[in-house]
Motif scaffolding. Sequence first.
Motif, mmCIF file in Angstrom:
data_model
loop_
_atom_site.group_PDB
_atom_site.id
_atom_site.type_symbol
_atom_site.label_atom_id
_atom_site.label_comp_id
_atom_site.label_asym_id
_atom_site.label_seq_id
_atom_site.Cartn_x
_atom_site.Cartn_y
_atom_site.Cartn_z
ATOM 1 N N GLU A 31 1.759 -12.600 -0.483
ATOM 2 C CA GLU A 31 3.031 -12.463 -1.195
ATOM 3 C C GLU A 31 2.771 -12.447 -2.706
ATOM 4 O OE1 GLU A 31 5.808 -15.612 -0.256
ATOM 5 O OE2 GLU A 31 7.144 -14.942 -1.858
ATOM 6 N N GLY A 32 1.874 -13.321 -3.131
ATOM 7 C CA GLY A 32 1.567 -13.421 -4.559
ATOM 8 C C GLY A 32 0.903 -12.174 -5.128
ATOM 9 N N PHE A 33 0.162 -11.456 -4.273
ATOM 10 C CA PHE A 33 -0.531 -10.242 -4.765
ATOM 11 C C PHE A 33 0.427 -9.069 -4.977
ATOM 12 C CE2 PHE A 33 -4.564 -11.705 -2.307
ATOM 13 C CZ PHE A 33 -4.915 -12.534 -3.362
ATOM 14 N N LEU A 34 1.593 -9.141 -4.342
ATOM 15 C CA LEU A 34 2.513 -7.996 -4.431
ATOM 16 C C LEU A 34 3.037 -7.804 -5.856
ATOM 17 C CD1 LEU A 34 4.411 -8.589 -1.094
ATOM 18 C CD2 LEU A 34 3.261 -6.451 -1.714
ATOM 19 N N GLU A 35 3.161 -6.549 -6.227
ATOM 20 C CA GLU A 35 3.607 -6.248 -7.598
ATOM 21 C C GLU A 35 4.839 -5.349 -7.564
ATOM 22 O OE1 GLU A 35 0.267 -4.128 -9.172
ATOM 23 O OE2 GLU A 35 -1.039 -5.902 -9.140
ATOM 24 N N TYR A 36 5.649 -5.461 -8.632
ATOM 25 C CA TYR A 36 6.760 -4.531 -8.771
ATOM 26 C C TYR A 36 6.285 -3.365 -9.622
ATOM 27 C CZ TYR A 36 9.797 -7.882 -6.577
ATOM 28 O OH TYR A 36 10.363 -8.724 -5.658
ATOM 29 N N PRO A 48 -1.937 -4.217 -4.145
ATOM 30 C CA PRO A 48 -3.257 -3.742 -4.564
ATOM 31 C C PRO A 48 -4.320 -4.263 -3.591
ATOM 32 C CG PRO A 48 -2.501 -5.531 -5.992
ATOM 33 C CD PRO A 48 -1.503 -5.403 -4.886
ATOM 34 N N CYS A 49 -5.059 -3.354 -2.965
ATOM 35 C CA CYS A 49 -6.008 -3.783 -1.929
ATOM 36 C C CYS A 49 -7.354 -4.255 -2.497
ATOM 37 C CB CYS A 49 -6.225 -2.642 -0.924
ATOM 38 S SG CYS A 49 -4.702 -2.202 -0.096
ATOM 39 N N PHE A 50 -7.527 -4.078 -3.801
ATOM 40 C CA PHE A 50 -8.796 -4.474 -4.443
ATOM 41 C C PHE A 50 -9.143 -5.931 -4.170
ATOM 42 C CE2 PHE A 50 -6.149 -1.665 -6.944
ATOM 43 C CZ PHE A 50 -6.919 -0.512 -6.975
ATOM 44 N N LYS A 51 -8.097 -6.726 -4.076
ATOM 45 C CA LYS A 51 -8.286 -8.168 -3.909
ATOM 46 C C LYS A 51 -9.000 -8.512 -2.604
ATOM 47 C CE LYS A 51 -4.809 -8.933 -7.026
ATOM 48 N NZ LYS A 51 -4.825 -9.627 -8.273
ATOM 49 N N LEU A 52 -8.986 -7.544 -1.655
ATOM 50 C CA LEU A 52 -9.548 -7.855 -0.341
ATOM 51 C C LEU A 52 -10.912 -7.223 -0.115
ATOM 52 C CD1 LEU A 52 -6.389 -7.292 1.912
ATOM 53 C CD2 LEU A 52 -7.186 -9.410 0.889
ATOM 54 N N SER A 53 -11.337 -6.342 -1.035
ATOM 55 C CA SER A 53 -12.515 -5.531 -0.694
ATOM 56 C C SER A 53 -13.774 -6.376 -0.532
ATOM 57 C CB SER A 53 -12.725 -4.398 -1.692
ATOM 58 O OG SER A 53 -12.777 -4.900 -2.970
ATOM 59 N N GLY A 84 -6.055 2.833 -3.798
ATOM 60 C CA GLY A 84 -6.274 1.465 -3.310
ATOM 61 C C GLY A 84 -4.992 0.657 -3.192
ATOM 62 N N TYR A 85 -3.864 1.321 -3.265
ATOM 63 C CA TYR A 85 -2.570 0.619 -3.196
ATOM 64 C C TYR A 85 -1.805 0.987 -1.931
ATOM 65 C CZ TYR A 85 -2.593 -0.996 -8.065
ATOM 66 O OH TYR A 85 -2.881 -1.640 -9.245
ATOM 67 N N ILE A 86 -0.937 0.074 -1.531
ATOM 68 C CA ILE A 86 0.080 0.448 -0.531
ATOM 69 C C ILE A 86 1.423 0.320 -1.232
ATOM 70 C CG2 ILE A 86 1.086 -0.023 1.731
ATOM 71 C CD1 ILE A 86 -1.390 -1.665 2.394
ATOM 72 N N ASN A 87 2.198 1.382 -1.180
ATOM 73 C CA ASN A 87 3.527 1.334 -1.802
ATOM 74 C C ASN A 87 4.596 1.166 -0.720
ATOM 75 O OD1 ASN A 87 2.378 1.692 -4.300
ATOM 76 N ND2 ASN A 87 2.627 3.931 -4.247
ATOM 77 N N PHE A 88 5.472 0.228 -0.967
ATOM 78 C CA PHE A 88 6.515 -0.074 0.008
ATOM 79 C C PHE A 88 7.875 0.410 -0.479
ATOM 80 C CE2 PHE A 88 3.188 -3.110 0.748
ATOM 81 C CZ PHE A 88 3.119 -3.197 2.139
ATOM 82 N N TYR A 89 8.631 0.940 0.448
ATOM 83 C CA TYR A 89 10.010 1.362 0.142
ATOM 84 C C TYR A 89 10.956 0.546 1.023
ATOM 85 C CZ TYR A 89 7.725 5.198 -2.256
ATOM 86 O OH TYR A 89 6.939 5.922 -3.116
ATOM 87 N N ILE A 90 11.929 -0.088 0.382
ATOM 88 C CA ILE A 90 12.856 -0.935 1.135
ATOM 89 C C ILE A 90 13.901 -0.063 1.831
ATOM 90 C CG2 ILE A 90 14.488 -2.873 0.983
ATOM 91 C CD1 ILE A 90 13.116 -3.697 -1.604
#
Length: 572
Positions: A31-36, A48-53, A84-90
């Motif tokens: 949750e904390g890694f998610l960005e607006y 951002p998936c970089f945090k997991l690589s 390296g990102y996943i973009n979410f649409y509500i």
Amino acid sequence: MLTVKKHIGECLYEKYTGLVSTPTMSASDFEGFLEYPPDEALGDLAFPCFKLSRELKMAPPAIAAKLCDNLGDDIIDRAVTAGGYINFYISPDYLAGKLLPEIVEKREKYGSFDFGKGKTVVLDYSSPNVAKPFHIGHLGTTVIGHALKMLHSFAGYHCVGINHLGDWGTQFGKMIVAYRKWGSREAVEKGGVDELVSLYVKFHEEAEKDPSLEDEARAEFTKLEHRDEEDLKLWKWFIDLSLVEYEKTYKQLGITFDSYCGESFYTDKMPAVVEELREKHLLEIDDGASIVNLEKYNMPPCLILKKDGSTLYPARDIAAAIYRKKTYNFDKCIYVTSAGQSLHFAQIFKVVELMGYDWAKQLIHVPYGTVSLNGSKLATRTGNVILLRDLFSEAIDKVKEIMDEKHTSLENRDEVAEAVGVGAIVYYYLSNNRIKDINFVLEDALNFDGNTGPYAQYTYARTCSIISKAGGVPEITPTGADITDPSEAALLKTLSLFPEKVLEAIDELEPLVIARYIYEICTSFNRFYHECQIVTASSQRTRDFRVLLTDCTRTVLGSAFDLICMKKTEKI
Ligand code: ARG
């Protein structure tokens, strides 16, 4: 309360646990890694998936592809990879069909939490020094303290707001000396707290010329500490007069306290505290004074008793902390003061810890920066101070002038002018990072355009007038199909952020988060208002939906105002 961010964090976490045998991260890390994203086109939230690589030993785009696979439900409309990102649409169905009815149902409870249930927070704020002017330096502690109280109550905490009045100390010796030398009962009765302040100022002017006055004042305070009847009577009178004055300011702000136990309340609790410090081998005599040596902790000594045995400010705070723990059994005790007192609090928290109280870690100091007005620094000891009361009345008068220019005629003109004038100051103050120093420019605070209180209150009044024009709020069951304009979706997304903002403000003990959010709602609503016909919409259904959306905006905006002590006005 579920937030969209939390939900997406949980979904990602679930995917992640399928990829590793022993997870090292938690759902809240995700949750904390998610960005607006700064740009709406990049989705509503991005991961951002970089945090997991490193842990997954994969390149970020590959991780994005793995996590993204099959992501989507009634909240997440789409999740798409972008490098390296996943973009979410509500999902619009979620926004219109779930969120809106939730706001309608919960009303002013929307955005609140119950994680504080059963826990107590004591908040020590405002706490002016009686007989000294209640000046604009106290604005910070008063409004930040109140906002933190409202925020904690909104999260379910039981809150105790304490006005730790500065009603004890050498300044009362000074006041008594000054009163006997230059004052009179008639003048004080007539002039109230202003007369007390001029006596106080006079004392300092005279003491410059004749330093023996300082000794006289000290001796008078010692008499007071020994409960000299005449002195006590005068002291009580000074306090009562000052409280009447403070109450007027608190009323304008809409602030109340649960306790007015000030420093004097702890006088009879002092001997036991001094004894306890002695028993615990913490007390040292230094040049006749009693101190707690804090050299080991790189701090100057904490002063407990003066040479003549009279108690000092830190000692009274130690007694107050122990008393509050016993009385309220708090989970947190928050002190809001200027950053100038940071060392004082670090010292007393350390002493409480050295006394062996493990709850010392529940004591929190919330500092804020200095205030100047149009560049001039405020001083207490000279007459050169700006009283909070005067600042408020100046703002109120200016608002009245603006109302006259706009030819606004309202039945409750005075009430509205007060709400807008005082609200402007509160908002201007809180829309700064609390730790930063502020230069107050009244004209900027009162501007009806831009990021100001009047703009926010104007927007609130606009929502009210739309509802009244519409003849009330329709009962409909909205769905995603009702969203026909991007500004509607954007406004809904803004409203969906309220619970997150509340959490963030509590975490950071920073009301600015709410002030900034108020501005977000206002700009978002005004964009919707300019781009969409509301009451005059072409179909009944669209009209109903937009009126409902307006009503929900009014609800959230109103709750946010309450959190930072801005009054709501239905008409401006
Ligand atoms: N009276 C003090 C002042 O005006 C602030 C008191 C803050 N609270 C406390 N427990 N020391 O500077």
